[in-house]
Motif scaffolding. Structure first.
Motif, PDB file in Angstrom:
ATOM      1  N   THR A 140       0.964  -1.337   0.116  1.00 32.79           N
ATOM      2  CA  THR A 140      -0.036   0.099   0.080  1.00 32.79           C
ATOM      3  C   THR A 140       0.776   1.163   0.194  1.00 32.79           C
ATOM      4  OG1 THR A 140      -1.877  -1.205   1.215  1.00 32.79           O
ATOM      5  CG2 THR A 140      -1.662   1.143   1.352  1.00 32.79           C
ATOM      6  N   THR A 141       1.795   1.061   0.879  1.00 32.48           N
ATOM      7  CA  THR A 141       2.915   2.278   0.943  1.00 32.48           C
ATOM      8  C   THR A 141       3.333   2.579  -0.653  1.00 32.48           C
ATOM      9  OG1 THR A 141       3.420   1.923   3.193  1.00 32.48           O
ATOM     10  CG2 THR A 141       4.908   3.154   2.048  1.00 32.48           C
ATOM     11  N   GLU A 170       6.769  -4.513  -4.786  1.00 33.04           N
ATOM     12  CA  GLU A 170       6.714  -3.017  -4.509  1.00 33.04           C
ATOM     13  C   GLU A 170       7.261  -2.218  -5.741  1.00 33.04           C
ATOM     14  OE1 GLU A 170       8.273  -2.068  -0.733  1.00 33.04           O
ATOM     15  OE2 GLU A 170       6.620  -2.972   0.362  1.00 33.04           O
TER      16      GLU A 170
END
Length: 203
Positions: free
Chosen positions: A2-3, A147
């Protein structure tokens, strides 16, 4: 994860929202073209932003010293290309206005050509990759492939959404300004703005 997505969205909007010379040219092209052409041009800009975001997460700090020696020439090249586009657009608008309403207007660029043109113009700006690299190195870390992918996709999506908004606005402007004088005025204003912003790239 999410980051990384949030960081990518913020990065994409951060580079896209300040409307520079390329954004102004996008609106001008969209105003005299079908929406699909403006959308293709918008996606060309977003593709370049996504590519530079990918280079930033892959190359990181190694890219900055490599780009430093060519940053100034690339800025000059970008400015020259934009000025040429502004002059061409202005001259075409003046000729069409002087020739009268019966003149057949120059056909707008095909979507594929618009995509490639705006992709190339945006790639000429090395500050984009410096911007993304600074974000990656400054704390928006991407520790794994998932990510990194999320960051790049989010940055592309943010840029694409904003550029498509600009293109849609340009298309609506083109539908509203249908008279010869209105089209001439918007073309001249757009050309002057693009030229001024292009000069600002090298100042």
């Amino acid at each position: 994860m999410t980051t990384a997505v949030v960081a990518g969205l913020l990065a994409g909007y951060g580079i896209a929202i300040p409307v520079g010379a390329v954004g102004a040219h996008l609106v001008a092209v969209a105003a005299r073209s079908p929406w699909r052409t403006g959308a293709a041009a918008a996606l060309g800009i977003a593709a370049a932003d996504g590519l530079y975001a990918l280079l930033a997460v892959l190359g990181g700090a190694a890219l900055v010293p490599l780009l430093a020696p060519v940053a100034a020439p690339l800025r000059w090249a970008s400015a020259v290309v934009l000025v040429i586009l502004a002059v061409h657009s202005t001259v075409a608008a003046v000729r069409a206005y002087r020739a009268g309403p019966k003149t057949v207007e120059t056909a707008p660029p095909a979507p594929r050509r618009a995509f490639l043109t705006f992709l190339g113009i945006t790639i000429l700006n090395p500050m984009t990759v410096v911007y993304f690299t600074a974000l990656v190195l400054g704390g928006h870390s991407t520790t794994g492939a998932a990510e990194a992918t999320a960051f790049v996709v989010a940055a592309f999506a943010a840029s694409a959404s904003w550029q498509l908004l600009l293109a849609t606005g340009g298309t609506l402007l083109g539908h509203l300004v249908t008279g010869p004088r209105g089209r001439l005025t918007t073309a001249l204003a757009s050309g002057l703005l693009i030229a001024a912003l292009a000069v600002g790239l090298v100042m």
